[in-house]
Every structure is written in structure tokens, then in C-alpha cells.
Design an enzyme around this catalytic site. Structure first.
Site, PDB file in Angstrom:
ATOM      1  N   GLU A   1      -2.790  -7.290   6.598  1.00  0.00           N
ATOM      2  CA  GLU A   1      -1.546  -7.436   7.612  1.00  0.00           C
ATOM      3  C   GLU A   1      -1.706  -8.433   8.592  1.00  0.00           C
ATOM      4  OE1 GLU A   1       1.512  -7.249   7.445  1.00  0.00           O
ATOM      5  OE2 GLU A   1       2.123  -5.356   7.312  1.00  0.00           O
TER       6      GLU A   1
ATOM      7  N   HIS B   1       0.789  -1.242  -0.051  1.00  0.00           N
ATOM      8  CA  HIS B   1       0.055  -0.057   0.002  1.00  0.00           C
ATOM      9  C   HIS B   1       0.833   1.268  -0.161  1.00  0.00           C
ATOM     10  CE1 HIS B   1       1.166   0.858   4.317  1.00  0.00           C
ATOM     11  NE2 HIS B   1       0.966  -0.600   4.365  1.00  0.00           N
TER      12      HIS B   1
END
Length: 195
Positions: free
Chosen positions: A83, A8
């Protein structure tokens, strides 16, 4: 099939070196610019993605939506791509973790693959979630025999642990060997994931 991973775009917690993990942080303005730049570079690529899959966390989802919008391709959230959960360590810096949790930090640092933070996941727990998610995406997109081009927007620990696993690298070397910058693209060999 060609499969690409990207981390990201940047967040304020990245700048402050805070552990994000499963905390749902937003992109900052630079992170949004990185997502636009990612899309621009992919638009010019012969491997331009036909679909984007993403973690459900905001920082990944927004990166993916910006890229997919500019590429004019579908964007699909896949929860298995999230994550690692760093539990009680989220929001702290690594120096703070070492100061506040010296014994647990030492155990985790010594056994990076199977050790886990309090109320968090180990890197093996992460792999147990991410590998089936990637295999599901590969299956959906036709596998190694397909000519599909797929981009997966995910997170640093996901990419580092996956590369450590695939390359049989000790997990305590992952940061040194596989540190991934925001919006950096990594190509994966689909056949190795299908094994």
C-alpha cells in the site's frame, strides 16, 4: 492471461476510518470471513486462479493465504504490491489530517497524483513501484498470450491509482470512480499493462 486484483479483507482500522497506508495492521474476524467468501466465489468461477500474488503487509498476506489455501494454489509475496505510504498521516482519520496539517492537506488534495504527505509517497510514487511489480508478475506468468489465471491481493490506493492511470482519469476523482470494497474483485486487461 487473466489478471484479477482484489483488496484485502476488513481491518479494525477500516471500521474506524483510520488511514492505514504502510502500517502493518491485521485482518479482523469479518476480514477473515471475507477472505473465505472470496475463495468460495473463486472456487466456482471459470476464471479460478492458478496462483495468488500478494502484498507483504499482513492484512493482504492473510487474505491471500486464506484464499490460496482454499483454492489449493501457490501464494507468492511480491513486495512491490504494498500500500501507499501515507507517512505521518497513518493512524489518523482524514478529518484529523485536515485539522492538523491544513496547508499540506490542501496541497495534497489539489494535486493528488504528485503531492505527498509528510514522510510519505505520492500516488505517482506508488505507481512507479506497482506498475513494474505487475509487469514482473505478467512476465513470470507468460504474458497476454498465456492462458494463466492470476489473482493479486493488494490495497485500495493501489487499485484506485492503477485504474486512474490506465483509464486516464484525474486522480482527484479516484475515490468517487474506483472506490474498492474489501475483497472485491477487479479484472485488469493485461495487454494494457504490457504496453
Amino acid at each position: 492471461m487473466k489478471l484479477f486484483l482484489t483488496r484485502h479483507g476488513e481491518t479494525d482500522w477500516n471500521l474506524r476510518r483510520r488511514i492505514q497506508g504502510s502500517t502493518d495492521t491485521d485482518l479482523n474476524e469479518n476480514g477473515r470471513r471475507q477472505a473465505v467468501q472470496l475463495a468460495k466465489s473463486l472456487l466456482l468461477s471459470p476464471d479460478r486462479p492458478e496462483i495468488v500474488y500478494t502484498s507483504g503487509l499482513k492484512r493482504a498476506r492473510e487474505t491471500a493465504e486464506i484464499a490460496a489455501g482454499r483454492l489449493q494454489v501457490p501464494c507468492v509475496v511480491h513486495e512491490g504490491l504494498g500500500e501507499i505510504n501515507f507517512g505521518l498521516w497513518e493512524g489518523l482519520t482524514w478529518n484529523q489530517v485536515e485539522e492538523r496539517y491544513p496547508e499540506l492537506y490542501t496541497i495534497w488534495h489539489t494535486d493528488r497524483r504528485y503531492g505527498h504527505p509528510p514522510e510519505g509517497e505520492s500516488y505517482q510514487d506508488l505507481l512507479n513501484r506497482v506498475l513494474p511489480a505487475l509487469r514482473d508478475i505478467i512476465r513470470r506468468e507468460g504474458g497476454s498470450g498465456s492462458d494463466r489465471r492470476v489473482l493479486v491481493v493488494t490495497h485500495s490506493a493501489v487499485i484506485m491509482s492503477l485504474l486512474s492511470h490506465l483509464n486516464r482519469t484525474p486522480f482527484d476523482e479516484m475515490v468517487k470512480r474506483y472506490r474498492t470494497e474489501n475483497a472485491q474483485i477487479i479484472a485488469l486487461d493485461v495487454k494494457r499493462l504490457e504496453e
